[in-house]
Design a protein around this motif. Structure first.
Motif, PDB file in Angstrom:
ATOM      1  N   ILE A   1      38.989  36.893  41.677  1.00 25.35           N
ATOM      2  CA  ILE A   1      39.333  36.391  40.392  1.00 25.35           C
ATOM      3  C   ILE A   1      38.990  37.397  39.286  1.00 25.35           C
ATOM      4  N   ALA A   2      39.175  37.401  38.072  1.00 29.34           N
ATOM      5  CA  ALA A   2      38.749  38.330  37.095  1.00 29.34           C
ATOM      6  C   ALA A   2      39.622  39.668  37.352  1.00 29.34           C
ATOM      7  N   ILE A   3      40.774  39.531  37.129  1.00 32.93           N
ATOM      8  CA  ILE A   3      41.646  40.914  37.123  1.00 32.93           C
ATOM      9  C   ILE A   3      42.010  40.841  35.627  1.00 32.93           C
ATOM     10  N   LYS A   4      41.767  41.845  35.155  1.00 35.18           N
ATOM     11  CA  LYS A   4      42.243  42.148  33.704  1.00 35.18           C
ATOM     12  C   LYS A   4      43.650  41.941  33.505  1.00 35.18           C
ATOM     13  N   GLU A   5      44.098  41.665  32.316  1.00 38.78           N
ATOM     14  CA  GLU A   5      45.394  41.197  31.821  1.00 38.78           C
ATOM     15  C   GLU A   5      46.157  42.738  31.797  1.00 38.78           C
ATOM     16  N   SER A   6      45.700  43.562  31.446  1.00 39.33           N
ATOM     17  CA  SER A   6      46.062  45.019  31.278  1.00 39.33           C
ATOM     18  C   SER A   6      46.374  45.731  32.656  1.00 39.33           C
ATOM     19  N   VAL A   7      46.204  45.443  33.738  1.00 38.65           N
ATOM     20  CA  VAL A   7      46.357  45.744  35.128  1.00 38.65           C
ATOM     21  C   VAL A   7      47.581  45.379  35.481  1.00 38.65           C
ATOM     22  N   PRO A   8      48.516  46.151  35.909  1.00 40.46           N
ATOM     23  CA  PRO A   8      49.896  45.599  36.237  1.00 40.46           C
ATOM     24  C   PRO A   8      49.896  44.519  37.342  1.00 40.46           C
ATOM     25  N   GLY A   9      50.650  43.721  37.283  1.00 42.86           N
ATOM     26  CA  GLY A   9      50.730  42.913  38.464  1.00 42.86           C
ATOM     27  C   GLY A   9      51.573  43.328  39.322  1.00 42.86           C
ATOM     28  N   TYR A  10      51.739  42.493  40.738  1.00 38.65           N
ATOM     29  CA  TYR A  10      52.310  42.433  41.797  1.00 38.65           C
ATOM     30  C   TYR A  10      53.891  42.801  41.287  1.00 38.65           C
ATOM     31  N   GLN A  11      54.559  43.641  41.602  1.00 39.17           N
ATOM     32  CA  GLN A  11      56.047  43.942  40.910  1.00 39.17           C
ATOM     33  C   GLN A  11      56.167  43.761  39.593  1.00 39.17           C
ATOM     34  N   GLY A  12      55.057  44.303  38.967  1.00 35.69           N
ATOM     35  CA  GLY A  12      55.060  44.411  37.512  1.00 35.69           C
ATOM     36  C   GLY A  12      55.017  42.891  36.921  1.00 35.69           C
ATOM     37  N   MET A  13      54.741  41.753  37.470  1.00 29.04           N
ATOM     38  CA  MET A  13      54.926  40.604  36.931  1.00 29.04           C
ATOM     39  C   MET A  13      53.732  40.342  35.935  1.00 29.04           C
ATOM     40  N   PRO A  14      53.792  39.643  34.940  1.00 30.13           N
ATOM     41  CA  PRO A  14      52.814  39.371  33.971  1.00 30.13           C
ATOM     42  C   PRO A  14      51.841  38.428  34.617  1.00 30.13           C
ATOM     43  N   HIS A  15      50.562  38.483  34.095  1.00 29.12           N
ATOM     44  CA  HIS A  15      49.698  37.642  34.523  1.00 29.12           C
ATOM     45  C   HIS A  15      48.402  37.308  33.665  1.00 29.12           C
ATOM     46  N   SER A  16      47.781  36.325  33.718  1.00 27.35           N
ATOM     47  CA  SER A  16      46.727  36.049  32.832  1.00 27.35           C
ATOM     48  C   SER A  16      45.425  36.236  33.319  1.00 27.35           C
ATOM     49  N   ASP A  17      44.157  36.197  32.664  1.00 24.66           N
ATOM     50  CA  ASP A  17      42.971  36.511  33.187  1.00 24.66           C
ATOM     51  C   ASP A  17      42.651  35.207  34.278  1.00 24.66           C
ATOM     52  N   ARG A  18      43.454  34.374  34.096  1.00 21.90           N
ATOM     53  CA  ARG A  18      42.986  33.100  35.152  1.00 21.90           C
ATOM     54  C   ARG A  18      43.847  33.366  36.412  1.00 21.90           C
ATOM     55  N   MET A  19      44.459  34.622  36.719  1.00 24.02           N
ATOM     56  CA  MET A  19      45.233  34.630  37.879  1.00 24.02           C
ATOM     57  C   MET A  19      44.038  34.826  39.139  1.00 24.02           C
ATOM     58  N   ARG A  20      44.678  34.003  39.999  1.00 24.61           N
ATOM     59  CA  ARG A  20      43.687  34.198  41.348  1.00 24.61           C
ATOM     60  C   ARG A  20      44.464  34.527  42.710  1.00 24.61           C
ATOM     61  N   ILE A  21      43.884  35.350  43.427  1.00 24.92           N
ATOM     62  CA  ILE A  21      44.480  35.922  44.558  1.00 24.92           C
ATOM     63  C   ILE A  21      43.735  35.629  45.690  1.00 24.92           C
ATOM     64  N   THR A  22      44.317  34.814  46.558  1.00 24.45           N
ATOM     65  CA  THR A  22      43.924  34.465  47.934  1.00 24.45           C
ATOM     66  C   THR A  22      44.523  35.246  49.001  1.00 24.45           C
ATOM     67  N   GLU A  23      43.802  35.966  49.737  1.00 24.95           N
ATOM     68  CA  GLU A  23      44.327  36.626  50.889  1.00 24.95           C
ATOM     69  C   GLU A  23      43.771  36.160  52.285  1.00 24.95           C
ATOM     70  N   ARG A  24      44.870  36.150  53.283  1.00 18.21           N
ATOM     71  CA  ARG A  24      44.351  35.709  54.696  1.00 18.21           C
ATOM     72  C   ARG A  24      44.639  36.747  55.453  1.00 18.21           C
ATOM     73  N   ILE A  25      43.612  37.609  56.015  1.00 19.58           N
ATOM     74  CA  ILE A  25      43.708  38.653  56.850  1.00 19.58           C
ATOM     75  C   ILE A  25      43.419  38.482  58.185  1.00 19.58           C
ATOM     76  N   ARG A  26      44.411  38.736  59.109  1.00 14.88           N
ATOM     77  CA  ARG A  26      44.038  38.536  60.407  1.00 14.88           C
ATOM     78  C   ARG A  26      44.820  39.455  61.407  1.00 14.88           C
ATOM     79  N   LEU A  27      44.227  39.651  62.588  1.00 11.56           N
ATOM     80  CA  LEU A  27      44.569  40.566  63.512  1.00 11.56           C
ATOM     81  C   LEU A  27      45.884  39.756  64.281  1.00 11.56           C
TER      82      LEU A  27
END
Lengths: 246, 152, 266
Positions: free
Chosen positions: A159-185
């Motif tokens: 959580i807590a990515i600044k709004e001014s940090v460009p998003g995935y593919q330049g998409m707009p995002h708010s400071d409520r953006m949440r990123i979930t990653e599932r990393i596996r081999l």
């Protein structure tokens, strides 16, 4: 050898709790290059296709306009200025899907540290902690990440990515953006990072995409210091390259 | 200053780690085996400054080889007819990308005579994006994986 | 900029009972005993400079000094042909600063300190030990350096010039001995000139559980008459969360005429 006092707690946990993961988690430590499928590679190693970005109004319209303006500027040979002109790093989530540059995972039990070679970006995943409330974290390029193991999958919540940090593919995002990653081999040498972005303000529904990596044993990560940035934005807003005279 | 002992804290002795198998001799050339299959998820920002449909060939003397980020640069003095010299700035990829393409930091130095092919700046300034260069020892190097003479 | 003490309270009381036990179980997964370069030695964690660089930063336990602080960094033993110039530049910079015209610096351009200056730890530092490698991250300028434990040192002529150089290390008992070559010649500590043959040796060990010392020696026969040595120390800062450092709002620039640092006011 000293027996940690927590070993007693471990035994109790095994008695009291639901099936407990007693084996060590997978070791993701090492250097990883973006996966590039070769001829003859098992197709299941390649990442699945990304889901589309579906934005809420009015973000959707503005986003399409911006993309169109970018395309048109590129065709004219006068690209619109982006953060990269100022040597700004990618931040999250873009740092996790940079083509051509390797990343290093430094895995320790309490913290998993990921360093990406482009811009030498560092993010830290704190293991087995509850996530903080959104309002308590100063927004930044990397936010606050907590992780846990779900079987053999590393699940990370950011959580807590600044709004001014460009998003995935330049998409707009708010400071409520949440990123979930599932990393596996997928195999011992191929790793998938399935990234899901949710944003109650800008997104109609979550976006999911996967970035695949292949191990690079023996590769030594190199330094990236933005010391010779020759790009600048001229008075017309056009990106130019500064030349030398000799 | 009084040397008062700090409140004792138990050091968390980090756990022992399984020894990792080490594979030596990783061949970076395998990185190049993608044959252009990977899609760059983040398109490079500045290629649009260059006319990637046209190529200019230059021969000249290196005045400096800047092995830096975000881009490396070959600075080149190119002698035209009648002795006039034009100075060109040639942009390469980042040092990491170049190394993946076989470059080393000391492959060029001031005084080296080279021939190179570039995509020129659209605005006509004496600058461009490297396509490939022929080094004094005869080796040809491109501009990172996927860019170079044989990959178009 | 610097984190204040209130962020230290990010230490979560784990949720009760079974959750704690479950977490402990997952975290303390049984693993094989350490050996050789795979052994981790207790350097892991967050550290701050000791003594603190400025009052009011860090743990702010100013009254307690568990070990005597190290002596100040001595004057560089520069060869006579370089010494005068270096002293004159230092005097000029000091005079400019006195006049309120701070001289230009690498930090002004958001460039990292590089080696050995980054080990001053002007902001906190994080050490990560994993098999075969010690990774050190400085919060200032987000500098990452890697010390490889299984490698032979590079010859300087084969070392790509970098801000942080190339480092290899080995454990001698409880001391981590690190050798670094390949530092760019314009990356300077205290503005001391050096060649590409400069070699930095560090001997890093724990003085107490909470105090780490780093005995630094710089050798460069082309510029120095002999080894230049000093000791830096760090104090453990348990629970400190390393902050990010992105130079996104750099307002400093060089005055084009007088060559000093200026601040852009919009």
């Amino acid at each position: 050898m000293k027996v940690p006092t927590v070993a007693v707690a471990v035994s109790l946990a095994m008695l009291l709790s639901a099936p407990v993961q007693a084996q060590a988690p997978p070791d993701l430590s090492g250097v990883w290059a973006p996966y590039r499928g070769g001829r003859g590679d098992d197709p299941s190693l390649a990442p699945p296709p990304a889901s589309p970005i579906v934005l809420k109004a009015p973000y959707a319209e503005r986003y399409e306009e911006r993309r169109a303006a970018e395309r048109e500027a590129v065709e004219r040979g006068e690209p619109l200025a982006t953060d990269a002109v100022f040597c700004m790093p990618y931040g999250m989530p873009r740092m996790m899907s940079v083509a051509l540059y390797p990343m290093e995972i430094i895995q320790r039990p309490q913290q998993i540290t990921i360093v990406t070679e482009a811009f030498s970006e560092v993010r830290r995943v704190y293991m087995h902690e509850p996530q903080l409330p959104v309002g308590e974290v100063p927004p930044g390029y990397y936010g606050h990440s907590v992780g846990r193991w779900d079987g053999e999958t590393l699940v990370i919540d950011t959580i807590a990515i600044k709004e001014s940090v460009p998003g995935y593919q330049g998409m707009p995002h708010s400071d409520r953006m949440r990123i979930t990653e599932r990393i596996r081999l997928i195999t011992p040498d191929v790793l998938h990072d399935e990234i899901t972005i949710e944003d109650p303000v800008t997104l109609e529904r979550p976006v999911t995409y996967t970035h695949a990596y292949r191990r690079m044993p023996g590769y030594k990560m190199v330094e990236f210091v933005c010391e010779n940035n020759r790009e600048y934005v001229d008075e017309n807003g056009v990106v130019r390259m500064r030349l030398r005279e000799n | 200053m009084a040397f008062a002992p700090r409140r004792p804290r138990a050091i968390v002795r980090a756990m022992a780690w399984r020894p990792r198998a080490r594979v030596t001799g990783w061949c970076l050339a395998l990185l190049l085996a993608g044959a252009g299959g990977a899609h760059p998820l983040l398109a490079h920002h500045s290629f649009a400054m260059f006319d990637t449909t046209s190529q200019v060939t230059l021969s000249g003397t290196v005045t400096s080889f800047e092995w830096t980020n975000p881009h490396a640069y070959i600075e080149l003095d190119v002698a035209a007819e009648r002795g006039a010299v034009t100075h060109w700035s040639v942009e390469l990829g980042s040092t990491s990308i170049l190394m993946q393409g076989g470059w080393k930091f000391n492959d060029l130095k001031r005084g080296d005579k080279v021939t190179l092919v570039l995509n020129p700046l659209r605005n006509g300034d004496p600058g461009g994006l490297l396509v490939y260069v022929t080094l004094p020892d005869g080796r040809e190097l491109g501009n990172g994986p996927g860019r170079g003479r044989g990959t178009r | 900029m610097r984190q204040t003490r209130r962020f230290r309270s990010w230490r979560f009381a784990p949720v009760l009972g079974p959750a704690l036990l479950l977490a402990a179980c997952a975290a303390e997964a049984p693993e094989q005993p350490a050996s050789g370069t795979d052994a981790v030695r207790g350097l892991n964690g967050s550290w701050e400079a000791y003594p603190q660089r400025s009052f009011g930063l860090g743990t702010a336990d100013e009254a307690e000094a568990p070990v005597p602080p190290p002596a100040p960094v001595p004057e560089p033993p520069l060869r006579p042909e370089y010494l005068e110039t270096w002293q004159a530049e230092r005097a000029r910079n000091a005079e400019l600063t006195r006049q309120g015209l701070p001289p230009v610096s690498s930090g002004m351009a958001c460039l990292p300190e590089g080696m050995p200056a980054m080990m001053l730890a002007i902001f906190p530092m994080e050490v990560l030990e994993t098999p075969g490698q010690v990774t050190i991250v400085q919060e200032a300028f987000n500098q990452v350096r890697r010390v490889y434990l299984d490698e032979a040192p590079l010859a300087p002529e084969d070392a790509e010039p970098r801000f942080s150089g190339h480092s290899v290390g080995r454990w001698e008992g409880d001391t981590l001995v690190v050798e670094t070559v390949g530092v760019k010649d314009y990356v300077r500590f205290r503005n001391v000139p050096h060649s590409m043959n400069m070699r930095v040796t560090e001997r890093i060990s724990l003085v107490t559980d909470d105090i780490m010392q780093n005995q630094v020696t710089v050798e460069d026969p082309e510029f120095l008459t002999g080894p230049w040595s000093w000791t830096w120390m760090y104090r453990r800062w348990p629970g400190y969360r390393m902050q990010e450092y992105v130079c996104e709002d750099n307002r400093y620039f060089e005055d084009p005429e007088l060559e000093y640092q200026r601040l852009r006011i919009d």
